[in-house]
Design an enzyme around this catalytic site. Structure first.
Site, PDB file in Angstrom:
ATOM      1  N   HIS A 156      15.017   9.803   4.970  1.00 54.13           N
ATOM      2  CA  HIS A 156      13.568  10.017   5.000  1.00 54.13           C
ATOM      3  C   HIS A 156      12.904   9.204   3.895  1.00 54.13           C
ATOM      4  O   HIS A 156      13.461   9.012   2.822  1.00 54.13           O
ATOM      5  CB  HIS A 156      13.251  11.515   4.826  1.00 54.13           C
TER       6      HIS A 156
ATOM      7  N   GLU B  12       9.148   5.669  10.492  1.00 54.65           N
ATOM      8  CA  GLU B  12       8.139   6.186   9.566  1.00 54.65           C
ATOM      9  C   GLU B  12       7.424   5.031   8.874  1.00 54.65           C
ATOM     10  O   GLU B  12       7.965   4.449   7.930  1.00 54.65           O
ATOM     11  CB  GLU B  12       8.794   6.997   8.459  1.00 54.65           C
TER      12      GLU B  12
END
Length: 266
Positions: free
Chosen positions: A99, A171
């Site tokens: 992430h 992302e």
């Protein structure tokens, strides 16, 4: 495989939010709202302290439990870390790795993320691998190079047999929680095409057509349909909007609707 044959996926990443009471209420609200609907795969990823609590609520529902991170060892003197063995023990099926917050705030390297990916898969967890560029990198026209590097590194030495247990989350770091910069659905579609093309070069066209690539750049109820309707956008990794059951359910419904449209014969 046609894009419509890839099942839509909505992942709720609660990050470092909720108390036990809030987690209970939120999880139950999502379970009640999803009911028996199976048009979209829904995964909830609460903080570590509430995994068992949320997992108990998700039992006998259509929603799956995931974790936000893990350490690549079964056990040992790693104070503050959580092993895949522990995650499996409390009912996790998925784990989010790479992430942007782990990369840019905790300083995790491509090599360390790859170590986690391989260890998670070997331990029995399915992996959601996050990749994405910063605003500076996008301005410098480095988006493709960064996605290429992160995907290559993250999936290095991953057994081909494990590919069906991996999904990718794009992302755009510059669009996450940023009121001044928003990614457009077209930018998301373009980035997903880059990732699928690179995946094809690494593992072949068939594997690339099968891999789920979800979008994770501040997906909300009012923009979910616009993103999920784009070619190659197979789902959403949801942050802030996953903290309210009605908002997450609205995104799930958008995924259900777009999935039905894609599955219609042409």
């Amino acid at each position: 495989m046609k894009p419509g044959q890839r099942r839509k996926v909505v992942v709720g990443n609660w990050k470092m939010h909720t108390t036990a009471a809030e987690a209970t209420q939120l999880a139950q609200g999502v379970v009640d709202g999803v009911g028996n609907e199976d048009g979209v795969s829904v995964i909830l990823c609460p903080p570590f302290p509430y995994l068992a609590l949320v997992g108990a609520i998700l039992k006998r529902s259509r929603i799956t439990l995931g974790a936000q991170n893990m350490y690549p060892e079964k056990k040992g003197a790693f104070t503050g870390e959580v092993s895949p063995t522990m995650l499996l023990d409390v009912g996790c099926k998925y784990v989010i790795l790479g992430h942007s917050e782990r990369r840019h705030k905790m300083g995790e390297s491509d090599a360390f993320i790859n170590q986690k990916v391989r260890f998670a898969l070997a331990s029995g967890l399915d992996v959601i691998l996050c990749v994405g560029e910063t605003l500076e990198q996008r301005k410098a026209n480095q988006t493709e190079a960064m996605l290429d590097r992160q995907l290559n590194s993250g999936l290095a030495d991953v057994p081909v047999a494990d590919l069906p247990r991996i999904s990718i989350a794009y992302e755009p770091v510059w669009a996450i929680g940023n009121a001044d910069h928003h990614a457009t659905p077209q930018q998301a579609e373009d980035a997903h095409a880059i990732l699928r093309g690179r995946f094809s070069k690494l593992f072949g066209k068939e594997a690339a057509e099968a891999v789920t690539i979800q979008y994770g750049g501040s997906v909300e109820p009012d923009n979910a349909a616009a993103f999920l309707s784009r070619n190659g956008v197979d789902g959403a990794l949801v942050g802030g909007a996953s903290l309210k059951a009605d908002e997450l359910l609205a995104i799930v419904r958008a995924g259900i609707n777009e999935g039905r449209v894609e599955m219609q014969p042409t």
